[in-house]
Design a protein around this motif. Structure first.
Motif, short mmCIF file in Angstrom:
data_model
loop_
_atom_site.label_atom_id
_atom_site.label_comp_id
_atom_site.label_asym_id
_atom_site.label_seq_id
_atom_site.Cartn_x
_atom_site.Cartn_y
_atom_site.Cartn_z
N ASP A 48 2.08 11.71 -10.49
CA ASP A 48 1.59 11.70 -9.11
C ASP A 48 2.33 10.70 -8.22
OD1 ASP A 48 -0.20 13.60 -9.86
OD2 ASP A 48 -1.98 12.32 -9.78
N ALA A 49 3.38 10.08 -8.76
CA ALA A 49 4.06 9.01 -8.03
C ALA A 49 4.49 9.42 -6.62
CB ALA A 49 5.28 8.53 -8.83
N ASP A 50 5.02 10.63 -6.47
CA ASP A 50 5.46 11.06 -5.13
C ASP A 50 4.28 11.13 -4.16
OD1 ASP A 50 8.10 11.22 -5.77
OD2 ASP A 50 8.03 13.36 -6.27
N ARG A 51 3.12 11.54 -4.69
CA ARG A 51 1.94 11.60 -3.82
C ARG A 51 1.54 10.21 -3.36
NH1 ARG A 51 -2.71 15.17 -6.27
NH2 ARG A 51 -3.46 14.99 -4.13
N PHE A 52 1.59 9.19 -4.27
CA PHE A 52 1.21 7.83 -3.86
C PHE A 52 2.09 7.38 -2.72
CE2 PHE A 52 0.62 6.94 -8.65
CZ PHE A 52 -0.49 7.73 -8.68
N ARG A 53 3.40 7.64 -2.86
CA ARG A 53 4.32 7.17 -1.82
C ARG A 53 4.02 7.85 -0.49
NH1 ARG A 53 7.93 6.91 -6.19
NH2 ARG A 53 8.59 9.04 -5.81
N GLY A 54 3.60 9.10 -0.56
CA GLY A 54 3.19 9.81 0.65
C GLY A 54 1.98 9.15 1.31
N PHE A 55 0.99 8.77 0.49
CA PHE A 55 -0.21 8.11 1.03
C PHE A 55 0.17 6.81 1.74
CE2 PHE A 55 -2.55 9.86 -2.94
CZ PHE A 55 -2.83 11.06 -2.30
N VAL A 56 1.02 6.04 1.07
CA VAL A 56 1.39 4.73 1.61
C VAL A 56 2.09 4.89 2.95
CG1 VAL A 56 2.87 2.73 1.26
CG2 VAL A 56 1.62 3.70 -0.66
N LYS A 57 3.02 5.83 2.98
CA LYS A 57 3.79 6.04 4.19
C LYS A 57 2.85 6.42 5.33
CE LYS A 57 7.81 8.67 5.77
NZ LYS A 57 8.44 7.59 6.51
N HIS A 58 1.90 7.29 5.00
CA HIS A 58 0.99 7.76 6.03
C HIS A 58 0.11 6.63 6.58
CE1 HIS A 58 -1.40 10.69 8.22
NE2 HIS A 58 -2.41 9.88 7.94
N VAL A 59 -0.45 5.83 5.68
CA VAL A 59 -1.39 4.80 6.13
C VAL A 59 -0.67 3.69 6.88
CG1 VAL A 59 -3.02 3.02 5.37
CG2 VAL A 59 -3.06 5.30 4.32
N LEU A 60 0.48 3.26 6.36
CA LEU A 60 1.13 2.08 6.92
C LEU A 60 2.13 2.41 8.03
CD1 LEU A 60 1.55 0.11 3.61
CD2 LEU A 60 -0.09 -0.34 5.43
N GLU A 61 2.75 3.57 7.93
CA GLU A 61 3.75 3.88 8.95
C GLU A 61 3.24 4.92 9.94
OE1 GLU A 61 7.77 4.56 7.53
OE2 GLU A 61 7.37 3.35 5.75
N GLY A 62 2.05 5.47 9.67
CA GLY A 62 1.53 6.54 10.52
C GLY A 62 0.61 6.05 11.62
N VAL A 63 0.73 4.75 11.97
CA VAL A 63 -0.23 4.19 12.93
C VAL A 63 -0.07 4.76 14.33
CG1 VAL A 63 -0.58 2.05 11.65
CG2 VAL A 63 1.23 2.15 13.37
N ALA A 64 1.08 5.38 14.61
CA ALA A 64 1.27 5.93 15.94
C ALA A 64 0.89 7.42 16.02
CB ALA A 64 2.73 5.73 16.38
#
Lengths: 67, 402
Positions: free
Chosen positions: B166-182
Motif C-alpha cells: 500500500d506504499a503508493d497509497r500512503f504517499r498519495g494521502f500525504v501529498k493530499h493532506v500536506l500539499e493539497g491545502v490550496a
C-alpha cells in the motif's frame, strides 16, 4: 562539576545523551536523566558542557566546582 | 497547485503565501527580508488571515505559549476545524492542547524512544541497501524518488502493521493532506475521507487479527483507565502515517542535495565518517523541513501584531534556524558546527515525537548512501524541485553517481 535537568523543560530531544552518554541517559519516554547524582567526572566535563550547549530547550544547569 | 485564489506573491511582508513557488524554491531570502524589515512577523489576508514569525525568539515564544495559541489544527488551509474538536483534535497528540495532550503523548513516547528505535535500525539499513541495489549500474539516479521517499514509508508501514504493497497509497494521502491545502474544500475533505476510511479498514483488520505492532498497541491501550476512543486511535494512526513520511523523506533528500552541491563537505564526511552525527544536526538546522501551524485562541496583541481569534500562525522552524540573532553564520552550512541548539524538531510540549526515529533513518540512509557513492554530484542543478507548503524538501533530485 555537577549537572541537573529541569524535568519541566526537558522534552526528550535527546541531544544530551547522544553527545555525553557518560553523563546523561534516556528514560523509557526518551526524556533525559542524569547518571547518578549528576556529578561529572573531570574527563567528561568537556563533553558534558557541549551537551548542555546543544539542548534546544535549555533545560540543563551546570553547577561549577560541585564535588 | 496555483489557483485563481493564489496569485503570485509580490509583497511578502503583507500578503505572504507559503504555497507560492518562490517560497518552495528558495525561502531563505524571503525570511531574511522579513526579519530585517523592522517587523519580523509577516501577515496575509489569505487563508482567512495568517501570520508568519521569522525570528527564533518569536517562533519559540509561540511554540511555548499553548494558552494563547491552540494546536486545534496544525496544517494551515482555508478550513478551520470546529471549536469542539479541542482539546483532542483530529490527530492526537499533535492536534491536542493541554491537559489532554500530556496523556496522549505519554502513551506514544515509549514506542519512539531511542531504545525502541535501536531495534529497527538493522532492518532499516537492510532496506536502504535494497534500494541502492535496485538502482543497478546507472550513471544518474533520482535520490528523492528512488531512495529518500521509500525509506520512511517502509519503516512506518511496518511499525503500524500496514500492508507493504500500500506504499503508493500512503504517499498519495500525504501529498493530499500536506500539499493539497490550496484545493477547494470539498476536494480536500474527500481526500481526508479516503485516508480515514483506509485507516478504519486497518483498525478492523487488527481487531480481527491482533498482532505485535503499533496499531494493536493503540487498540489495547488505556488512558485514565479507559480504552482509547476509536477516533483517538484512528487520529493517532493518521498522525503517525502523515508526520513520519515526507518529513524524513525531505531531510534525507535535502542532506543528499547539500552534499551533492558542496564537494568539500562530501569529501570531509567520506574521510571522517565519525563527523556524521554532528554534520547531520547541521543539515537538520540548515534544511529543517517542517513548519507547524497554530490558531490564535482569542483576539490579542502579540509583539505589536493585532492577532484575531482563529487567525493562523505559521511556526517556521527552518526560519528560526536561520536567524542570525540566534546562530553565528546562520546562513552558512558549517559542517562541523559543534554548538547547535536548532529547532528542526520543534520546541516545547509538541517536540516531534518521532525525532529519534527520524534521526536514525537519516543517519542510516546517509551512511548507506555514502558507503556506495563516495563521490556524486547534481546531475542537473536546474532540474531539482522542492516541495512547498509546510514540509520542504527535494521531490526531484537527479544525482550523477558514476
Amino acid at each position: 562539576m555537577k549537572v541537573s535537568i529541569d524535568d519541566e523543560r526537558c522534552e526528550g530531544h535527546g541531544r544530551c545523551y547522544a553527545i555525553a552518554p557518560q553523563v546523561f541517559v534516556p528514560d523509557d519516554l526518551g526524556n533525559a536523566q542524569v547518571v547518578g547524582d549528576g556529578t561529572v567526572a573531570p574527563e567528561h566535563e568537556e563533553t558534558a558542557r557541549l551537551a548542555v550547549a546543544n539542548c534546544p530547550e535549555q533545560a540543563i544547569t551546570i553547577e561549577e566546582g560541585a564535588p | 497547485m496555483s489557483t485563481t485564489d493564489h496569485p503570485p506573491v509580490r509583497d511578502w511582508a503583507g500578503d505572504f503565501d507559503h504555497t507560492d513557488e518562490a517560497y518552495a524554491a528558495d525561502p531563505f531570502p524571503i525570511w531574511d527580508d522579513i526579519r530585517a524589515s523592522g517587523c519580523p512577523i509577516a501577515h496575509t489576508e489569505r487563508y482567512g488571515g495568517a501570520w508568519l514569525p521569522t525570528s527564533h525568539e518569536d517562533v519559540a515564544a509561540i511554540a511555548y505559549d499553548t494558552e494563547r495559541f491552540t494546536s486545534r489544527s496544525v496544517v494551515m488551509s482555508p478550513f478551520r476545524p470546529p471549536l469542539e474538536m479541542a482539546p483532542i483534535g483530529i490527530a492526537p497528540p499533535i492536534s491536542s492542547d493541554p491537559p489532554f495532550h500530556k496523556g496522549a503523548r505519554r502513551l506514544l513516547l515509549p514506542a519512539f524512544s531511542p531504545q525502541a528505535i535501536d531495534k529497527i535500525e538493522a532492518s532499516t539499513r537492510a532496506y536502504c541497501k535494497e534500494l541502492i541495489a535496485a538502482m543497478g549500474e546507472r550513471e544518474v539516479v533520482d535520490a528523492a524518488e528512488e531512495y529518500a521517499q521509500h525509506i520512511p514509508v517502509r519503516v512506518i508501514a511496518t511499525m503500524l502493521g500496514f500492508p507493504e504493497e500500500d506504499a503508493d497509497r500512503f504517499r498519495g494521502f500525504v501529498k493530499h493532506v500536506l500539499e493539497g491545502v490550496a484545493l477547494p474544500l470539498e476536494e480536500r475533505a474527500g481526500g481526508m475521507m479516503t485516508l480515514f476510511q483506509y485507516l478504519i479498514e486497518q483498525v478492523e483488520d487488527h481487531i480481527a487479527h491482533p498482532r505485535d505492532d503499533l496499531t494493536t498497541f493503540l487498540l489495547t491501550s488505556e488512558m485514565d483507565g479507559q480504552p482509547l476512543r476509536q477516533d483517538h486511535v484512528v487520529g493517532t494512526m493518521a498522525l503517525l502515517l502523515l508526520a513520519g513520511i515526507d518529513t524524513t523523506w525531505s531531510a534525507i533528500g535535502a542532506s543528499i542535495f547539500h552534499l551533492a552541491s558542496t564537494p568539500a563537505h562530501l569529501e570531509r564526511l567520506v574521510n571522517e565518517p565519525e563527523l556524521l552525527p554532528t554534520a547531520m544536526e547541521e543539515l537538520l538546522r540548515a534544511y529543517a523541513p517542517v513548519t507547524m501551524a497554530r490558531l490564535v485562541r482569542e483576539d490579542m496583541d502579540f509583539h505589536g501584531c493585532p492577532m484575531k481569534a482563529d487567525d493562523w500562525v505559521l511556526l517556521p522552524f527552518p526560519a528560526a534556524n536561520r536567524d542570525p540573532g540566534f546562530f553565528d553564520a546562520a546562513d552558512e552550512v558549517v559542517i562541523d558546527r559543534a554548538v547547535n541548539r536548532h529547532a528542526a524538531f520543534g520546541l516545547g510540549i509538541h517536540r516531534c515525537a518521532g525525532s529519534h526515529l527520524a534521526r536514525m533513518e537519516l543517519r542510516v540512509a546517509l551512511e548507506v548512501w555514502l558507503e556506495h557513492f563516495p563521490s556524486f554530484e547534481l546531475a542537473d542543478p536546474d532540474g531539482v524541485r522542492w516541495s512547498g507548503g509546510q514540509v520542504r524538501g527535494p521531490r526531484v533530485l537527479p544525482i550523477k553517481v558514476a
